[in-house]
Design an enzyme around this catalytic site. Structure first.
Site, PDB file in Angstrom:
ATOM      1  N   HIS A   5       0.794  -1.236   0.000  1.00 42.37           N
ATOM      2  CA  HIS A   5       0.000   0.000   0.000  1.00 42.37           C
ATOM      3  C   HIS A   5       0.824   1.282   0.000  1.00 42.37           C
ATOM      4  O   HIS A   5       0.264   2.371  -0.058  1.00 42.37           O
ATOM      5  CB  HIS A   5      -0.938   0.008   1.221  1.00 42.37           C
ATOM      6  CG  HIS A   5      -1.738  -1.241   1.326  1.00 42.37           C
ATOM      7  ND1 HIS A   5      -1.368  -2.298   2.130  1.00 42.37           N
ATOM      8  CD2 HIS A   5      -2.860  -1.631   0.682  1.00 42.37           C
ATOM      9  CE1 HIS A   5      -2.244  -3.281   1.994  1.00 42.37           C
ATOM     10  NE2 HIS A   5      -3.146  -2.907   1.127  1.00 42.37           N
ATOM     11  N   ARG A  88      -2.008  11.065  15.250  1.00 44.25           N
ATOM     12  CA  ARG A  88      -3.206  11.237  14.415  1.00 44.25           C
ATOM     13  C   ARG A  88      -3.773  12.629  14.656  1.00 44.25           C
ATOM     14  O   ARG A  88      -3.916  13.058  15.816  1.00 44.25           O
ATOM     15  CB  ARG A  88      -4.230  10.155  14.788  1.00 44.25           C
ATOM     16  CG  ARG A  88      -5.603  10.373  14.197  1.00 44.25           C
ATOM     17  CD  ARG A  88      -6.490   9.150  14.329  1.00 44.25           C
ATOM     18  NE  ARG A  88      -7.887   9.498  14.521  1.00 44.25           N
ATOM     19  CZ  ARG A  88      -8.692  10.006  13.589  1.00 44.25           C
ATOM     20  NH1 ARG A  88      -8.247  10.251  12.373  1.00 44.25           N
ATOM     21  NH2 ARG A  88      -9.956  10.309  13.862  1.00 44.25           N
ATOM     22  N   VAL A  89      -4.062  13.331  13.581  1.00 46.75           N
ATOM     23  CA  VAL A  89      -4.738  14.630  13.684  1.00 46.75           C
ATOM     24  C   VAL A  89      -6.060  14.491  12.924  1.00 46.75           C
ATOM     25  O   VAL A  89      -6.120  14.719  11.721  1.00 46.75           O
ATOM     26  CB  VAL A  89      -3.867  15.795  13.143  1.00 46.75           C
ATOM     27  CG1 VAL A  89      -2.850  16.239  14.171  1.00 46.75           C
ATOM     28  CG2 VAL A  89      -3.142  15.435  11.848  1.00 46.75           C
ATOM     29  N   GLY A  90      -7.086  14.080  13.646  1.00 42.31           N
ATOM     30  CA  GLY A  90      -8.327  13.692  12.976  1.00 42.31           C
ATOM     31  C   GLY A  90      -9.522  14.524  13.388  1.00 42.31           C
ATOM     32  O   GLY A  90      -9.396  15.562  14.040  1.00 42.31           O
ATOM     33  N   ASP A 205     -18.491  16.818  14.589  1.00 43.62           N
ATOM     34  CA  ASP A 205     -19.918  16.465  14.644  1.00 43.62           C
ATOM     35  C   ASP A 205     -20.377  16.415  16.096  1.00 43.62           C
ATOM     36  O   ASP A 205     -19.704  15.782  16.920  1.00 43.62           O
ATOM     37  CB  ASP A 205     -20.137  15.060  14.060  1.00 43.62           C
ATOM     38  CG  ASP A 205     -19.664  14.980  12.621  1.00 43.62           C
ATOM     39  OD1 ASP A 205     -20.462  15.268  11.733  1.00 43.62           O
ATOM     40  OD2 ASP A 205     -18.477  14.651  12.405  1.00 43.62           O
TER      41      ASP A 205
END
Ligand code: HPA
Length: 237
Positions: A5, A88-90, A205
């Site tokens: 990948h 992680r920057v989510g 959200d």
């Protein structure tokens, strides 16, 4: 060299990689925060870049949506590209009345409704926890930069769309701060492979209030979180 990948040269990644679900956000971070950023992966358009943030070599890569996608990239980065630190920057959802859209949440640990960590952990409950040093660095940097953030527990789900009241009430009752789709898996793989991981998310959200940040802001609107992550890479882990 190449994995199934990731089609990058052997030393293409820095030891520290910021990761996010959306490839467009990865490109946004590379173009707006790094200098001399070079694109180093294009397979499936799961964009990755390496460049410099204030003289520190940093890579950015997208991991797609959900644990099956995120954990395969994290595993290949650690095992094949010698990556040691994943931040992680989510984005995440929230259920608490005290949390608003665009709040920054840092995951100290993550529960899950997925079976993915049980598959690896002999069907026992695995406590998917953040790396303490990276967590501590991120919190100190946020304080120094005067950026408000909350630290606590996450819930990593396989279902983005889930209106089940019973589930939402349990998350509220147990003071879950953020709901995302990757953190528990990323933490487990990092712990298994002796790497360090932290997940910082901006609330996109509010599930109870039925509010959401606009699509355009999901790609590029989360600068404070990105600043915390990048500045924390300058500290020792
Ligand atoms: N649920 C799960 N994952 C998410 C959400 C959500 O509401 N928002 C962003 N990632």
């Amino acid at each position: 060299m190449s994995t199934p990948h990731i089609d990058s040269k052997k030393n293409a990644f820095s030891e520290t990689v910021l990761m996010c679900g959306d490839p467009i956000r990865a490109r946004y971070i590379a173009e707006n925060y790094l200098y001399d950023a070079k694109k180093i992966n294009n397979i499936r358009l799961m964009l990755a870049y390496t460049g410099y943030f204030k003289n520190k070599k940093v890579s950015i890569m997208s991991h797609g949506i959900g644990m099956p996608s995120a954990v395969l990239y994290v595993r290949e980065l650690i095992l094949e590209y010698n990556v040691k630190n994943i931040i992680r920057v989510g984005t995440c959802g929230a259920v608490s009345n005290n949390i608003k859209l665009r709040d920054i949440l840092i995951s100290m640990g993550a529960c899950t409704d997925s079976n993915i960590n049980r598959i690896s952990f002999n069907n026992y409950d695995f406590a998917a926890i953040a790396n303490f040093e990276i967590l501590n660095n991120a919190v100190s940097i946020a304080k120094k930069m005067n950026i408000q953030c909350s630290v606590g527990n996450f819930f990593t789900t396989d279902l983005f769309y889930n209106d089940d009241r019973e589930v939402l009430n349990i998350l509220k009752k147990y003071n879950i701060l953020g709901i995302d789709m990757e953190t528990a898996g990323i933490y487990a793989v990092a712990l298994e492979l002796n790497a360090k991981a932290l997940s910082i998310c901006t609330v996109s959200d509010h599930i109870i209030k039925k509010e959401a940040v606009e699509v355009k802001d999901r790609e590029s609107g989360f600068d404070n979180m990105i600043k915390i992550a990048l500045e924390s890479t300058l500290l020792e882990y």
